[in-house]
Design a protein around this motif. Structure first.
Motif, PDB file in Angstrom:
ATOM      1  N   ALA A  22      41.115  41.467  30.925  1.00  0.00           N
ATOM      2  CA  ALA A  22      40.627  42.043  32.182  1.00  0.00           C
ATOM      3  C   ALA A  22      40.925  43.538  32.254  1.00  0.00           C
ATOM      4  N   ARG A  23      42.121  43.930  31.848  1.00  0.00           N
ATOM      5  CA  ARG A  23      42.462  45.364  31.881  1.00  0.00           C
ATOM      6  C   ARG A  23      41.533  46.161  30.963  1.00  0.00           C
ATOM      7  N   VAL A  55      43.290  50.147  44.290  1.00  0.00           N
ATOM      8  CA  VAL A  55      43.980  50.150  45.583  1.00  0.00           C
ATOM      9  C   VAL A  55      43.184  49.306  46.571  1.00  0.00           C
ATOM     10  N   GLY A  56      43.889  48.390  47.222  1.00  0.00           N
ATOM     11  CA  GLY A  56      43.252  47.576  48.245  1.00  0.00           C
ATOM     12  C   GLY A  56      43.007  48.402  49.495  1.00  0.00           C
ATOM     13  N   THR A  57      41.892  48.141  50.143  1.00  0.00           N
ATOM     14  CA  THR A  57      41.564  48.832  51.388  1.00  0.00           C
ATOM     15  C   THR A  57      41.706  47.853  52.551  1.00  0.00           C
ATOM     16  N   ILE A  66      38.370  37.908  46.221  1.00  0.00           N
ATOM     17  CA  ILE A  66      38.777  36.886  47.188  1.00  0.00           C
ATOM     18  C   ILE A  66      40.217  37.188  47.588  1.00  0.00           C
ATOM     19  N   ALA A  67      40.452  37.257  48.880  1.00  0.00           N
ATOM     20  CA  ALA A  67      41.724  37.754  49.418  1.00  0.00           C
ATOM     21  C   ALA A  67      42.932  36.943  48.962  1.00  0.00           C
ATOM     22  N   ALA A  90      44.072  37.889  40.300  1.00  0.00           N
ATOM     23  CA  ALA A  90      43.151  39.017  40.154  1.00  0.00           C
ATOM     24  C   ALA A  90      43.700  40.262  40.848  1.00  0.00           C
ATOM     25  N   ILE A  91      44.263  40.090  42.031  1.00  0.00           N
ATOM     26  CA  ILE A  91      44.805  41.235  42.765  1.00  0.00           C
ATOM     27  C   ILE A  91      45.918  41.903  41.967  1.00  0.00           C
TER      28      ILE A  91
END
Length: 178
Positions: free
Chosen positions: A113-114, A153-155, A137-138, A143-144
């Motif tokens: 994935a990276r 960065v999550g928004t 998906i939260a 994955a996060i």
């Protein structure tokens, strides 16, 4: 039933195979699209705890819909010729959207994935996009973690996926161009 040590050694062997000989290339026809769709079906089934993945053919229409976007690009990661992951990106007016990041569960934890995310970043630079965006998906903690460790960065932007009803969160990654 394998004990914890045997499971860890087996996972380490899978990880070693995934990192060694990883090659990322643009797709080459319908067989590669089906390979990506099959990876998506296996990965989502594993993520969601489903005992059997849907047939890969069931995910093909979603991939083809995104591939119809002008400038869309699908790449496939392979180890020893075997497909192990893919990304599908498409340009937006102000960013490069990452529609799919999929890794076969047998290659989870092996850096696939990276590597695919770096390939998407390279493509953003090549096409003059300073920002990449994706929805995740939260409650997809795996994955996060991957996205955050790769500098995403999550928004505060969230939405319910219209198909699944699941809550999704927007992640962004700034890249330098030129």
């Amino acid at each position: 039933m394998a004990n914890a040590g045997e499971r860890a050694r087996s996972r380490a062997r899978r990880v070693d195979r995934a990192v060694t000989g990883l090659v990322v290339t643009a797709v080459d026809g319908a067989a590669d699209v089906l390979a990506a769709a099959t990876i998506w079906a296996r990965a989502t089934a594993c993520r969601d705890g489903d005992p059997e993945p849907a047939p890969g053919e069931a995910a093909v229409p979603g991939l083809l819909k995104r591939l119809d976007v002008v400038g869309a690009r699908l790449v496939l990661a392979r180890v020893d010729g075997r497909p192990v992951g893919f990304t599908l990106v498409a340009p937006r007016a102000d960013a490069l959207e990452v529609w799919y990041v999929g890794v076969d569960p047998d290659a989870w934890g092996g850096g696939v994935a990276r590597r695919l995310l770096r390939t998407a970043e390279d493509h953003a630079r090549e096409t003059g996009h300073e920002e990449l965006r994706l929805w995740v998906i939260a409650d997809n903690a795996r994955a996060i973690r991957v996205y955050e460790s790769a500098g995403w960065v999550g928004t505060d932007e969230v939405a319910h996926n219209p198909r699944s009803g699941r809550l999704e969160r927007r992640f962004v990654r700034r890249v330098r161009t030129g």
